[in-house]
Scaffold this motif. Structure first.
Motif, short mmCIF file in Angstrom:
data_model
loop_
_atom_site.label_atom_id
_atom_site.label_comp_id
_atom_site.label_asym_id
_atom_site.label_seq_id
_atom_site.Cartn_x
_atom_site.Cartn_y
_atom_site.Cartn_z
N THR A 145 25.22 19.14 20.98
CA THR A 145 25.56 17.71 20.84
C THR A 145 24.38 16.85 21.27
N LEU A 146 23.81 17.19 22.43
CA LEU A 146 22.66 16.45 22.94
C LEU A 146 21.48 16.50 21.96
N ALA A 147 21.21 17.70 21.43
CA ALA A 147 20.05 17.89 20.54
C ALA A 147 20.11 16.94 19.36
N ASN A 148 21.30 16.73 18.86
CA ASN A 148 21.44 15.90 17.66
C ASN A 148 21.45 14.41 17.97
N LEU A 149 21.56 14.05 19.25
CA LEU A 149 21.41 12.65 19.66
C LEU A 149 19.98 12.36 20.11
N ALA A 150 19.27 13.41 20.54
CA ALA A 150 17.97 13.23 21.20
C ALA A 150 16.81 13.09 20.24
N THR A 151 17.02 13.46 18.99
CA THR A 151 15.87 13.69 18.10
C THR A 151 15.89 12.84 16.84
N ARG A 152 14.72 12.72 16.26
CA ARG A 152 14.57 12.04 14.98
C ARG A 152 15.43 12.74 13.92
N SER A 153 15.36 14.07 13.89
CA SER A 153 16.10 14.82 12.88
C SER A 153 17.59 14.58 13.00
N VAL A 155 19.12 11.99 14.32
CA VAL A 155 19.43 10.62 13.93
C VAL A 155 19.42 10.48 12.41
N GLU A 156 18.50 11.21 11.78
CA GLU A 156 18.38 11.10 10.31
C GLU A 156 19.39 11.99 9.58
N GLY A 157 20.25 12.66 10.33
CA GLY A 157 21.37 13.37 9.71
C GLY A 157 21.17 14.85 9.48
N GLU B 89 12.81 -2.48 12.11
CA GLU B 89 14.00 -1.92 12.74
C GLU B 89 14.37 -0.59 12.09
N ASN B 90 15.12 0.20 12.85
CA ASN B 90 15.66 1.46 12.33
C ASN B 90 14.61 2.45 11.89
N GLN B 91 13.40 2.35 12.43
CA GLN B 91 12.39 3.36 12.13
C GLN B 91 11.90 3.96 13.44
N ILE B 92 11.78 5.26 13.46
CA ILE B 92 11.27 5.92 14.66
C ILE B 92 9.75 6.04 14.50
N PRO B 93 8.98 5.46 15.42
CA PRO B 93 7.52 5.44 15.24
C PRO B 93 6.85 6.78 15.51
N VAL B 94 5.59 6.91 15.09
CA VAL B 94 4.85 8.17 15.27
C VAL B 94 4.50 8.45 16.73
N THR B 95 4.74 7.46 17.60
CA THR B 95 4.51 7.71 19.02
C THR B 95 5.70 8.42 19.68
#
Lengths: 227, 227
Positions: A145-153, A155-157, B89-95
């Motif tokens: 659960t945490l992994a899917n909240l913590a990351t860009r991937s 968040v992007e589904g 907004e709604n974009q995760i930056p490269v940092t």
């Protein structure tokens, strides 16, 4: 994310070796990750490298993380002795390393995200284990659960999947599974207090659980024990 | 566990400095934790040490963790350039550094458990932030759930508390809060690409958000900017 790549946590022990063999057998390209975390049995890193190579991992990385410096465990603090095995339920032994699997999985998650790997394998099992809280199914579920909240991937589904192929197996079943998949258990090490010759003590939690597992499986344990 | 001890994540930036000042003001004995993780702005560690000292921390530890070696971020990979700030907004930056706060909190949890500290402070905020997934309230809630499943303390019924005193504050409010608590913001560094003289670029995400914050707060920013 790729559904073919997997990050596999590899300690050099029996369980993670079997977990890697299962991941390879399922067809994953395996990126193995081991840690130098100040553990007294640092030789396990060499076993991990040998396992990654023999089981066909694509890559093996060793990350240094300073959690051992916090102490609080017989595995990282030379002031706390590793005891002989005492069978007792519902007690967390002194070999428990605070938050170790949380740190390991967090690092694996970081690497998985960079690799574009969806799957992370960890060789925890909830049957013949040492009573560590971070080996329980509810811990794994919470980490996913945490992994899917913590990351860009996340968040992007695109969702991470924490795979625990050994979670419901006992040591006998793990060994039989590994043997069927060609794991060379001579390349694994379980003892928390190897002597200078590299002999296992035969009396710590890890040795006792390993030995019983091989006996139950009817398979010869290639470990050299001092007793 | 002690309800007086707290582990405070301290990066050397504006937010974590304010978070530390709040923890000290609340009466906690603060054990500060910083990381060498392969970040390009490694000088922040020196700022963190100065902050811990000036704000009255009981101890400051610097842990090395090799997550930077995985790459995947402009902050850890010299092949990826830190860009100028672009408001979107709604974009995760490269940092964004994959799984960084998960790894940091996991390490803090390990130390907290050894210290017997119940509280962990992290200076994330969800208002004037850079869009990092691991700065959101739902991430923090999930980590707290995990923490209490992962540890001996959690299992034994003593619960960890992840404190995020800045979560609902904007940069102006954070700076005003810190000023009221005596934070010397000259001891903080925000820029992702300081030049050789130690001047901030004034154009990366972190500089732009910091500058706007000081302007809104009506407080002079002690940072030396190159533009």
């Amino acid at each position: 994310m790729s559904d073919r790549k997997a990050v596999v946590l590899l300690s050099g022990g029996l369980d993670s070796a079997t977990s890697l063999a299962i991941a390879v057998d399922k067809g994953y390209e395996c990126y193995c990750l081991s840690f130098e975390y100040g553990q007294r049995h640092g030789i396990e890193i060499q076993f991990a490298a040998s396992l990654a190579n023999s089981l066909g991992a694509v890559e093996h990385r060793i990350a240094r993380i300073d959690i051992g410096a916090f102490g609080g465990s017989a595995l990282t603090d030379s002031q706390i002795e590793v005891p002989d095995y005492v069978p007792c339920e519902n007690q967390i032994p002194v070999t428990y390393v605070p938050a170790r699997n949380t740190v390991f999985l967090a690092c694996a998650l970081g690497w998985a995200e960079v690799l574009g790997a969806r799957d992370i394998f960890i060789g925890v099992n909830a049957v013949d284990y040492s009573g560590y809280p971070d080996c329980r199914p509810e811990f794994i579920t919470a980490f996913q659960t945490l992994a899917n909240l913590a990351t860009r991937s996340g968040v992007e589904g695109d969702h991470f999947n924490i795979q625990v192929p050994l979670i419901d197996l006992n040591k006998k079943e793990i060994i039989r599974c590994g043997m069927a998949l060609g794991v060379d258990y001579a390349r694994t090490v379980s003892c928390y207090r190897l002597d200078e010759r590299g002999y296992a003590c035969g009396r710590c939690d890890s040795c006792v659980i390993r030995r019983q597992g091989f006996q139950s499986a009817g398979v010869e344990d290639p470990t050299q024990y001092s007793v």
